[in-house]
Structure formats: C-alpha cells, structure tokens
Design an enzyme around this catalytic site. Structure first.
Site, PDB file in Angstrom:
ATOM      1  N   ARG A   1       0.831  -1.203   0.000  1.00 54.07           N
ATOM      2  CA  ARG A   1       0.000   0.000   0.000  1.00 54.07           C
ATOM      3  C   ARG A   1       0.867   1.254   0.000  1.00 54.07           C
ATOM      4  O   ARG A   1       0.556   2.248  -0.651  1.00 54.07           O
ATOM      5  CB  ARG A   1      -0.944  -0.028   1.213  1.00 54.07           C
ATOM      6  CG  ARG A   1      -1.994   1.059   1.162  1.00 54.07           C
ATOM      7  CD  ARG A   1      -3.066   0.828   2.212  1.00 54.07           C
ATOM      8  NE  ARG A   1      -2.528   0.927   3.568  1.00 54.07           N
ATOM      9  CZ  ARG A   1      -3.218   0.615   4.665  1.00 54.07           C
ATOM     10  NH1 ARG A   1      -4.454   0.183   4.566  1.00 54.07           N
ATOM     11  NH2 ARG A   1      -2.670   0.747   5.860  1.00 54.07           N
TER      12      ARG A   1
ATOM     13  N   LYS B   1      -2.507   6.624   1.335  1.00 53.19           N
ATOM     14  CA  LYS B   1      -2.347   7.106   2.711  1.00 53.19           C
ATOM     15  C   LYS B   1      -1.434   8.329   2.725  1.00 53.19           C
ATOM     16  O   LYS B   1      -0.289   8.281   3.180  1.00 53.19           O
ATOM     17  CB  LYS B   1      -1.787   5.971   3.581  1.00 53.19           C
ATOM     18  CG  LYS B   1      -2.614   5.782   4.858  1.00 53.19           C
ATOM     19  CD  LYS B   1      -2.243   4.518   5.584  1.00 53.19           C
ATOM     20  CE  LYS B   1      -2.658   4.591   7.036  1.00 53.19           C
ATOM     21  NZ  LYS B   1      -4.117   4.603   7.248  1.00 53.19           N
TER      22      LYS B   1
ATOM     23  N   GLU C   1     -16.349   6.249   3.943  1.00 51.04           N
ATOM     24  CA  GLU C   1     -15.668   5.807   5.161  1.00 51.04           C
ATOM     25  C   GLU C   1     -15.574   6.979   6.126  1.00 51.04           C
ATOM     26  O   GLU C   1     -16.135   8.033   5.876  1.00 51.04           O
ATOM     27  CB  GLU C   1     -14.288   5.239   4.825  1.00 51.04           C
ATOM     28  CG  GLU C   1     -13.331   6.232   4.187  1.00 51.04           C
ATOM     29  CD  GLU C   1     -11.900   5.709   4.069  1.00 51.04           C
ATOM     30  OE1 GLU C   1     -11.439   4.989   4.975  1.00 51.04           O
ATOM     31  OE2 GLU C   1     -11.250   6.038   3.070  1.00 51.04           O
TER      32      GLU C   1
HETATM   33  C1  LIG Z   1      -5.214   3.804   7.563  1.00 52.37           C
HETATM   34  C2  LIG Z   1      -6.619   4.067   7.184  1.00 52.37           C
HETATM   35  C3  LIG Z   1      -7.630   3.108   7.347  1.00 52.37           C
HETATM   36  C4  LIG Z   1      -7.419   1.791   8.042  1.00 52.37           C
HETATM   37  O1  LIG Z   1      -6.552   0.931   7.376  1.00 52.37           O
HETATM   38  P1  LIG Z   1      -5.932  -0.335   8.133  1.00 52.37           P
HETATM   39  O2  LIG Z   1      -4.969  -0.875   7.146  1.00 52.37           O
HETATM   40  O3  LIG Z   1      -7.016  -1.267   8.425  1.00 52.37           O
HETATM   41  O4  LIG Z   1      -5.281   0.180   9.372  1.00 52.37           O
HETATM   42  C5  LIG Z   1      -8.905   3.412   6.889  1.00 52.37           C
HETATM   43  N1  LIG Z   1      -9.189   4.609   6.328  1.00 52.37           N
HETATM   44  C6  LIG Z   1      -8.256   5.561   6.182  1.00 52.37           C
HETATM   45  C7  LIG Z   1      -8.638   6.867   5.569  1.00 52.37           C
HETATM   46  C8  LIG Z   1      -6.941   5.327   6.607  1.00 52.37           C
HETATM   47  O5  LIG Z   1      -6.016   6.275   6.466  1.00 52.37           O
END
Ligand SMILES: *Cc1c(COP(=O)(O)O)cnc(C)c1O
Length: 341
Positions: A84, A186, A222
């Site tokens: 990722r 991210k 989300e």
């Molecule tokens: C990091 C993140 C998540 C959660 O991801 P995980 O890999 O399960 O920790 C969900 N939404 C956003 C916007 C994020 O930055």
C-alpha cells in the site's frame, strides 16, 4: 530468562507518542536508497524549504507488533502495508521503498525495541509508523529529489479501556476525497484536510464523520481514518465499494474472515446512505481498534440507531475471530502472521 521489558504500566497507556530506543532511517539521493540504519536520535533535521514542509509531499503507514499467546512477537500482514505504501508513493511522485526492504526494516525496528513490545494479554501493542517525506529544498511546485524513509515504534494501550462503547457518527457537510483524487492512498494531506471536520464533529458531540461520495453525496464511503462494515438483517456482511476509499487491511481481513471462518455471505458494493437504516449492525475497522461498533449515525437531524450497548452479535464474532487469529489463538491463513522473534 531475564525480564528486560521496560517498566511501563501497559494497560494504562493511551494512543500517544512515547519515545522508544531506536528508529529505522534510510535516505534516498541520486536515484538510490542508502543501506539504512537504526538511530537513537528521535529528531529529524531538514532544510526549511523541504518538499514535505512546503507542499506536503509525504505518506505513511500504520501497523502493530504484539505478543501472541505462545510468546512470539509478530506483525500482522506487513506485506500489505509495504504494497500500500508503494501505491501511495507512486501517486505522490515519491520513490518506492522496496517491499522486501520495508518488511526487513519493520523487523529491525521491532527487534531493536523488543523491550517495548507489550506482553500477551495486556491489550497493549507496539504501534509502528513507517513514513516517507521529500527532504530536499523545493520552492517551485515540483517533486523533491531526495527523500527520507523512517519507521518509529511507540507502545500504545488497549483500544477499549473500560469496555466497548459504541460511537456516534454524523454525516458532515465536508467531503473527504474527490473522484480520481488521493482518497485511496495514505497521504498526510488527506488527514490535514480532515482535521477541521473532526474538530467540528467533536464540537457537535459526535465521535467521527461518515463521509459520503463527493460526486453525488448519496453513497457511504468511510470515516477520516477507518473503513466501515455493515451487517444486514439476514447476516450478510457488506462494505462500501469505491475507488476513493483507503483500502483498509483490517477491512480486507475481516471480509475474508466473515466468509471463510464464519461462513457468512459477504459483499463489497456501492451502498446508498438511504439503505443503511435497513442494516442491523455497523462498525468501523482499522488497525487501532480492529472493530469499533457504531451506535448511531446522524445526517441533518435524521437519526439511524444501531444500538448503544456494545458490539452487535456478528460484529462481536468478527472481532473475536480476527483478534483470535492475530493473537495466535486461532489458526491464521497462510502468510498473515510475520513472526519476528
Ligand atoms: C489507515 C486508514 C484506514 C485503516 O486501514 P488499516 O490498514 O485497516 O489500518 C482506513 N481509512 C483511512 C482513511 C486510513 O487512512
């Protein structure tokens, strides 16, 4: 064996920064990553015009190291964090830190701070924060040419201290991500722009924001830092499908667990806000909490209630199964658990 663990009250730790002994540092210059070192220095010194400071050229990851029931120190699916981060780097014109080296750096950082890994049963974990930023001076808007990749570790406490409390969400007037924007990576900038919305949500008495798709504002996406799952009245686990959602590793793992361990039907599909009142359970998912039940969602005075007394039945099963897999109480799918020591 001598107990060399740090003298920390594990169960009373919160989710905050605690300085640990070593962090991993590697620098990118002239088209290459250097060998990387473990450093005792927790400070970063960069030029005042570094790309990260002027134009926010930075991305990050988050994962945990913890002690399993049989006493091993492990990480959960770090290969997916490496993948990722590579996607984030490509979208942000940053060089990929090679994925095998990412995992090796995770292992080195955990081993160097092994006395900060909380014991089994404490509920606490060692949170790992890999990140990368443009480090050389830029003033015209362009990608940096020098970068730093780091991983630091910080012990964090149990997420559900004093019991599981369902949270409340509100649908904000703000958007999180645009179609073909950066919602699926991210990037630090995604968090910078969510700060105002989260402060505003807190001021209005809500825990978090439930963002809708910005193009039509009809579909659930989300929250600012966690994906969402729902359970239908006939026990199907559904999660929103969208190209602007951050692909949560926890969510992908939960969907697999729902299908392969619990024998439930699963669906990743577009979910209209208008249909969520028909669901019986709702929860947020991410590395920090694994699953956190949503008690209610409010959208312009319209209230959808799932229940404010703890986790729903399916949410609880999912939570117990995934945390069981992580902690070594339940057999894990091939490749999910990276043993460090
Ligand atoms: C990091 C993140 C998540 C959660 O991801 P995980 O890999 O399960 O920790 C969900 N939404 C956003 C916007 C994020 O930055």
């Amino acid at each position: 064996m001598l107990n060399t663990k740090k003298d920390i009250e594990w169960s009373s730790l919160g989710f905050g920064y605690v300085k640990t002994d070593y962090r991993y540092v590697s620098n990118y210059k002239d088209g290459n990553w250097d060998d990387g070192v473990l450093s005792a220095d927790e400070t970063v010194t960069i030029n005042e015009s570094a790309g990260v400071l002027q134009y926010a050229q930075t991305c990050f990851e988050g994962l945990k190291a913890y002690t399993t029931v049989d006493g091993h120190v492990v990480c959960f699916r770090p290969d997916l964090n490496a993948q990722r981060m590579a996607e984030s780097c490509k979208r942000l014109e940053m060089p990929v830190f090679p994925q095998e080296r990412f995992i090796d750096a995770v292992v080195k950082t955990v081993k160097a701070n092994i006395d900060y890994v909380p014991p089994y049963g404490s509920g606490a974990t060692l949170y790992l924060r890999p990140y990368m930023f443009g480090s050389n001076p830029v003033i015209g808007v362009k990608p940096a040419v020098e970068f730093q990749f780091r991983i630091f570790a910080t012990p964090v406490g149990p997420y559900f201290k004093g019991g599981v409390k369902p949270i409340s969400l509100r649908v904000p007037d703000f958007d999180r991500a645009a179609p073909k924007g950066t919602g699926h990576v991210k990037a630090g900038l995604n968090y910078a722009m969510s700060l105002h919305a989260i402060v505003d949500a807190h001021n209005q008495g809500y825990n978090e924001n439930m963002y809708l798709d910005s193009a039509t504002r009809t579909k659930v996406e989300e929250t600012g830092g966690a994906n969402i799952i729902f359970v239908t009245k006939d026990n199907k686990v559904v999660t929103p499908k969208s190209s602007t959602i951050l692909p949560s590793i926890t969510r992908r793992s939960l969907m697999y667990v729902a299908k392969e361990y619990l024998g439930l039907e699963t669906e990743e599909r577009e979910i209209l806000f208008d249909e969520i009142e028909n669901f019986k359970e709702c929860a947020l998912c991410g590395t920090a909490a694994v699953l956190s039940p949503v008690g209610k969602v409010v959208n312009n005075g319209r209230e959808i209630v799932y229940g404010m007394d703890g986790m729903g039945e399916i949410t609880k099963k999912l939570y117990d199964t995934l945390t069981g897999i992580q902690m070594g109480r339940i057999d894990a799918p091939e490749g999910w658990i990276k043993v460090i020591q």
